[in-house]
Enzyme design. Structure first.
Site, PDB file in Angstrom:
ATOM      1  N   GLY A  78       0.829  -1.185   0.000  1.00  0.00           N
ATOM      2  CA  GLY A  78       0.000   0.000   0.000  1.00  0.00           C
ATOM      3  C   GLY A  78       0.872   1.248   0.000  1.00  0.00           C
ATOM      4  O   GLY A  78       2.100   1.174   0.024  1.00  0.00           O
ATOM      5  N   GLY A  79       0.231   2.395  -0.019  1.00  0.00           N
ATOM      6  CA  GLY A  79       0.990   3.644  -0.022  1.00  0.00           C
ATOM      7  C   GLY A  79       1.382   4.066  -1.423  1.00  0.00           C
ATOM      8  O   GLY A  79       1.098   3.387  -2.407  1.00  0.00           O
ATOM      9  N   THR A  82       8.113   6.160  -2.306  1.00  0.00           N
ATOM     10  CA  THR A  82       9.083   6.468  -1.261  1.00  0.00           C
ATOM     11  C   THR A  82      10.478   6.053  -1.703  1.00  0.00           C
ATOM     12  O   THR A  82      10.647   5.399  -2.735  1.00  0.00           O
ATOM     13  CB  THR A  82       8.711   5.798   0.079  1.00  0.00           C
ATOM     14  OG1 THR A  82       9.470   6.414   1.137  1.00  0.00           O
ATOM     15  CG2 THR A  82       9.007   4.300   0.059  1.00  0.00           C
ATOM     16  N   HIS A  84      14.262   4.316  -0.385  1.00  0.00           N
ATOM     17  CA  HIS A  84      15.024   3.548   0.600  1.00  0.00           C
ATOM     18  C   HIS A  84      16.501   3.651   0.253  1.00  0.00           C
ATOM     19  O   HIS A  84      16.866   3.654  -0.939  1.00  0.00           O
ATOM     20  CB  HIS A  84      14.633   2.072   0.581  1.00  0.00           C
ATOM     21  CG  HIS A  84      13.193   1.819   0.886  1.00  0.00           C
ATOM     22  ND1 HIS A  84      12.588   2.265   2.035  1.00  0.00           N
ATOM     23  CD2 HIS A  84      12.234   1.155   0.184  1.00  0.00           C
ATOM     24  CE1 HIS A  84      11.321   1.892   2.033  1.00  0.00           C
ATOM     25  NE2 HIS A  84      11.077   1.219   0.925  1.00  0.00           N
ATOM     26  N   ALA A 140       8.036   6.175   7.197  1.00  0.00           N
ATOM     27  CA  ALA A 140       6.941   5.837   6.282  1.00  0.00           C
ATOM     28  C   ALA A 140       6.476   4.410   6.556  1.00  0.00           C
ATOM     29  O   ALA A 140       7.274   3.548   6.942  1.00  0.00           O
ATOM     30  CB  ALA A 140       7.405   5.973   4.834  1.00  0.00           C
ATOM     31  N   ILE A 141       5.186   4.177   6.343  1.00  0.00           N
ATOM     32  CA  ILE A 141       4.617   2.841   6.522  1.00  0.00           C
ATOM     33  C   ILE A 141       3.819   2.465   5.284  1.00  0.00           C
ATOM     34  O   ILE A 141       2.988   3.240   4.811  1.00  0.00           O
ATOM     35  CB  ILE A 141       3.710   2.783   7.769  1.00  0.00           C
ATOM     36  CG1 ILE A 141       4.541   3.005   9.038  1.00  0.00           C
ATOM     37  CG2 ILE A 141       2.979   1.436   7.850  1.00  0.00           C
ATOM     38  CD1 ILE A 141       3.715   3.096  10.300  1.00  0.00           C
ATOM     39  N   GLY A 142       4.101   1.286   4.772  1.00  0.00           N
ATOM     40  CA  GLY A 142       3.346   0.757   3.639  1.00  0.00           C
ATOM     41  C   GLY A 142       3.309  -0.752   3.748  1.00  0.00           C
ATOM     42  O   GLY A 142       4.363  -1.398   3.750  1.00  0.00           O
ATOM     43  N   ALA A 155       9.842   2.270   7.062  1.00  0.00           N
ATOM     44  CA  ALA A 155      11.191   2.778   6.790  1.00  0.00           C
ATOM     45  C   ALA A 155      11.424   3.977   7.695  1.00  0.00           C
ATOM     46  O   ALA A 155      10.701   4.976   7.614  1.00  0.00           O
ATOM     47  CB  ALA A 155      11.335   3.176   5.327  1.00  0.00           C
ATOM     48  N   CYS A 171       5.297   9.897  -0.627  1.00  0.00           N
ATOM     49  CA  CYS A 171       3.953   9.412  -0.261  1.00  0.00           C
ATOM     50  C   CYS A 171       2.851  10.190  -0.974  1.00  0.00           C
ATOM     51  O   CYS A 171       1.678  10.127  -0.578  1.00  0.00           O
ATOM     52  CB  CYS A 171       3.748   9.459   1.246  1.00  0.00           C
ATOM     53  SG  CYS A 171       4.991   8.508   2.156  1.00  0.00           S
TER      54      CYS A 171
END
Length: 232
Positions: A78-79, A82, A84, A140-142, A155, A171
């Protein structure tokens, strides 16, 4: 007894390798062959776009990214979009999930607890997933969930170079900035210290009774993958 398995990679891992590894673990967790598993690692530079993400949030051509050593991948989390890279802590959670909102909230609180230990006043945002310091996103969350088991994760910007975030609209949020532990606390904790704190915080927030850590220096060492199964 609720037990957590932690897999800690000491060297940077290519995104594709970690993605494939997650899918293997996901199948094992779906079939109750392994416990809930937390993977901690750093990636080589890569920009990823979630399955519902908008590619217009990528501000550089893919050829330009390639020239500066950044991969680009569309992935099944999801999301939106982003970045990394080295010195950013990525955590992948292969967990059995009962409620999605509560699951994400526990991830956020796990990270917030760690940031508080470094003297950073962080919070969740009910409108936007992730962890924030003011209007600046520090984590960030996905996630993805299939057959009630999660994969992908979070992350956390530790002391990574934030420049690559200028190559995207992080995002998909045009009016938000990104930050890091280094930028907010004005010092750079070791990655090992951050990993330890994250691990302990996840154990507390998710209510695990115990955990066991397996250390791998690189992805190639996963030829010893059977050792994980033997411990179950």
């Amino acid at each position: 007894m609720k037990k957590l398995l932690v897999i800690d990679f000491k060297e940077k891992i290519k995104y594709e390798d970690a993605w494939n590894f997650q899918r293997k673990l996901h199948d094992l967790r779906v079939n109750n062959i392994i416990y809930d598993t937390l993977i901690l690692l750093e990636h080589f530079p890569v920009i990823t776009l979630g399955k519902f993400g908008n590619e217009s949030n990528l501000l550089k051509r893919k050829e330009e990214l390639e020239d500066i050593g950044i991969d680009f991948l569309r992935v099944d989390r999801g999301g939106d979009i982003t970045y990394h890279g080295p010195l950013q802590l990525v955590g992948y959670l292969i967990f059995r999930v009962e409620g999605v909102k509560n699951f994400v909230l526990k991830i956020e609180r796990s990270i917030i607890n760690v940031l508080n230990e470094y003297g950073i006043e962080a919070k969740e945002n009910l409108k936007y997933p992730g962890v924030w310091v003011g209007d600046r996103k520090i984590a960030a969350i996905g996630i993805a969930i299939k057959k009630k088991v999660s994969y992908h994760g979070f992350a956390l910007n530790v002391s990574n170079d934030l420049t690559p975030f200028s190559y995207i609209i992080p995002c998909g949020l045009k009016d938000k900035k990104v930050t890091s532990i280094l930028k907010e606390a004005d010092f750079s904790p070791s990655m090992e210290d951050v990993k330890k704190k994250v691990c302990l915080s996840v154990v507390r927030e998710f209510g695990f009774d115990s955990f066991k850590v397996f250390n791998f220096s690189s992805y190639k060492e996963l030829s010893n993958f059977d050792m994980l199964l033997e411990d179950q």
